[in-house]
Every structure is written in C-alpha cells, then in structure tokens.
Design an enzyme around this catalytic site. Structure first.
Site, PDB file in Angstrom:
ATOM      1  N   ARG A  35      17.997   1.316   3.895  1.00  0.00           N
ATOM      2  CA  ARG A  35      19.378   0.874   3.426  1.00  0.00           C
ATOM      3  C   ARG A  35      20.214   1.889   3.292  1.00  0.00           C
ATOM      4  NH1 ARG A  35      16.412  -1.881  -0.536  1.00  0.00           N
ATOM      5  NH2 ARG A  35      16.789  -4.110  -0.362  1.00  0.00           N
ATOM      6  N   GLN A 102       8.580   3.537  -5.709  1.00  0.00           N
ATOM      7  CA  GLN A 102       9.025   2.569  -5.007  1.00  0.00           C
ATOM      8  C   GLN A 102       8.527   2.403  -3.412  1.00  0.00           C
ATOM      9  OE1 GLN A 102      13.084   2.994  -6.147  1.00  0.00           O
ATOM     10  NE2 GLN A 102      13.290   0.872  -6.433  1.00  0.00           N
ATOM     11  N   ASP A 105       4.262   4.817   1.059  1.00  0.00           N
ATOM     12  CA  ASP A 105       3.412   5.767   2.065  1.00  0.00           C
ATOM     13  C   ASP A 105       2.500   6.408   1.678  1.00  0.00           C
ATOM     14  OD1 ASP A 105       4.743   7.755   0.736  1.00  0.00           O
ATOM     15  OD2 ASP A 105       6.482   7.339   1.806  1.00  0.00           O
ATOM     16  N   HIS A 122       5.483  -1.332  -5.302  1.00  0.00           N
ATOM     17  CA  HIS A 122       5.653  -2.230  -4.219  1.00  0.00           C
ATOM     18  C   HIS A 122       4.476  -2.219  -2.991  1.00  0.00           C
ATOM     19  CE1 HIS A 122      10.389  -1.727  -4.409  1.00  0.00           C
ATOM     20  NE2 HIS A 122       9.894  -2.514  -5.151  1.00  0.00           N
ATOM     21  N   CYS A 130      -5.857  -9.904   2.461  1.00  0.00           N
ATOM     22  CA  CYS A 130      -5.915 -11.395   2.937  1.00  0.00           C
ATOM     23  C   CYS A 130      -5.018 -12.372   2.120  1.00  0.00           C
ATOM     24  CB  CYS A 130      -7.176 -11.794   3.252  1.00  0.00           C
ATOM     25  SG  CYS A 130      -7.483 -13.553   3.599  1.00  0.00           S
ATOM     26  N   CYS A 133      -7.897 -15.344   0.799  1.00  0.00           N
ATOM     27  CA  CYS A 133      -9.011 -15.237  -0.067  1.00  0.00           C
ATOM     28  C   CYS A 133      -9.027 -13.696  -0.823  1.00  0.00           C
ATOM     29  CB  CYS A 133     -10.421 -14.864   0.759  1.00  0.00           C
ATOM     30  SG  CYS A 133     -10.531 -13.472   1.725  1.00  0.00           S
ATOM     31  N   SER A 197      17.936   4.888  -4.939  1.00  0.00           N
ATOM     32  CA  SER A 197      19.342   4.084  -5.225  1.00  0.00           C
ATOM     33  C   SER A 197      19.523   3.451  -6.323  1.00  0.00           C
ATOM     34  CB  SER A 197      19.777   2.853  -4.044  1.00  0.00           C
ATOM     35  OG  SER A 197      18.723   1.826  -4.152  1.00  0.00           O
ATOM     36  N   ILE A 239      16.388  16.881  -1.833  1.00  0.00           N
ATOM     37  CA  ILE A 239      15.229  16.778  -2.935  1.00  0.00           C
ATOM     38  C   ILE A 239      13.990  18.016  -2.746  1.00  0.00           C
ATOM     39  CG2 ILE A 239      13.212  15.437  -3.588  1.00  0.00           C
ATOM     40  CD1 ILE A 239      15.122  13.102  -3.017  1.00  0.00           C
TER      41      ILE A 239
END
Length: 251
Positions: A35, A102, A105, A122, A130, A133, A197, A239
C-alpha cells in the site's frame, strides 16, 4: 533527550518486549510493500485480485498469474537486513517474548530468529497448501513444477487447488495464531511496532491491548499511524539504522 535515546532507554528498561513487524522492515531488503507510495497494489491495482481467495479459486487465469508472480517474487533473492538482525539480538539478550509479523517472507527466521518466537499472522510464502485436503509442503518443490511447464499445479495427494500457505483476502485468519499474538501483547511491558501501518485488524488491536495492560510503546515507521498518539516514542528514521541503535547488541 533525543527520540532514539528515549527509545533505547525504554528497551533497556524492559524485560517482556513484543515486536510487531510489517512490510516496512522488509522493504529495506528489496521486497516492495503493498500500500505504500511504491507499493505493488499502488502501482498495479489489478494485482490485488491475485490476493483474493474467491478470484483465485474460481479463475484458472488468476491462478496461472499467481504462480508466475510467486516464481518472480523478490523474497527469493532478498537477504535479511540490519533491522531483522537487531530483533535477533534482542531475542538473544533475553528481552524478546514474541515476534509477531504481518510479513510472509520468512526473513526473520533466515536472520536467526527462533521459529518458536515468530508468530506469522498472515502465513508464509515458503510453504504451499492444498485448499481441499490440507496437505502442506515446501514451496520450492512446487515452483520447480511450474518452471517445468505446469501453469496451475494441482495437489498430488487429492488433485485439489494448491496455493501459497498465506492468508488471502476472503480467507479467515487462524484464531489460535491471533489469540497468541493478542496474549503476547497483553503480557508485554513494551510493544515495539516496526514498519507497520497499524491499519490492518485484528493485528492492529495489539497496540491498544498492550497499552491498556500498562505496556510502553515505541513505533518505528516511515509514515504516520493511527496510534502515534499512544506511543511513548515515534521514530521516522530508516528501520535498518534505528533498530540496531536501540536494541542491545544490535549494532
């Protein structure tokens, strides 16, 4: 007193720190956010459809584009940066109780953060799941099938649709994972929000939850957040420069 010094003193005085990280900590490793001014969805709004579970399930073309996007994702070449390593140092100093991220990676673990410490709200792009299954496996194995010509590789266990083990729009978050994140926030004495954010719920709710239970708060983010007024210190600096300077052993 400078803001960096104030933040450093808060970290030094705290023994139950919880870090909450967002896309901002990984942009310095070359992974674009979604974003931000140069975010993936900002530059190409159509790309957001690739993150919608309903479109993914119903449209084979969306799945084909998604697999190509996974092949080319910047995370496969990205390396952890000084911000990631500073949080490892904070863990090794015995101060970090949880690292809620969040991000999908896996750079925290690659930097050396203990997998048991990291709460991936996330999910992770480094595994595939899958949708029928529930089978899970390493993403590189399935990406190799794509490289060999499978546009939309199916689950070899049941023939179902495969997808990265991440939470897409329209998919429910895992309640146990969110409960763990909120519990960590309530039990912290310092919440360190980095590169987020703080607009995506329920994870953003960690901020008021921690504050209501007496935690101090440091926010490190390039842009303003809805919770800056609750923070004890807000830092707008990069950061990768800030975290090593405020975390014990981070430099």
């Amino acid at each position: 007193m400078s803001d960096r010094l104030a933040a450093s003193r808060l970290v030094a005085a705290s023994g139950r720190i919880v870090a909450l990280t967002g896309a901002g900590i990984s942009t310095e490793s070359g992974i674009p956010d979604f974003r931000g001014p140069n975010g993936v969805w900002t530059r190409n709004p159509k790309a957001e459809r690739l993150s919608n579970i309903h479109a993914y399930v119903s449209d084979p073309e969306i799945r084909r584009l998604s697999w190509q996007a996974r092949l080319d994702h910047a995370a496969w070449q990205a390396e952890p940066n000084a911000g990631h390593r500073a949080l490892v140092a904070l863990e090794r100093a015995g101060k970090l109780r949880a690292l809620v991220t969040q991000n999908i990676d896996g750079l925290h673990q690659r930097a050396g953060s203990s997998p048991d410490m990291v709460v991936e709200v996330h999910g992770t792009m480094r595994e595939v799941a899958c949708l029928s299954c529930g089978w899970r496996g390493p993403m590189p194995v399935v990406l190799e099938r794509v490289r060999k010509g499978e546009d939309d590789p199916a689950c070899r266990a049941c023939g179902g649709i495969l997808k990265s083990a991440t939470i897409s729009f329209g998919q429910p978050l895992v309640p146990a994972v969110i409960d763990r994140a909120m519990r960590a926030a309530r039990n912290s004495d310092l919440l360190l929000a980095v590169g987020s954010s703080l607009q995506v719920y329920p994870v953003a709710g960690m901020v008021p939850a921690a504050k209501q239970h007496g935690a101090r708060m440091v926010i490190v983010n390039a842009e303003p957040t809805p919770f800056d007024d609750l923070a004890d210190v807000v830092l707008r600096e990069p950061i990768g420069e800030v975290l090593p300077s405020i975390c014990p052993g981070g430099e």
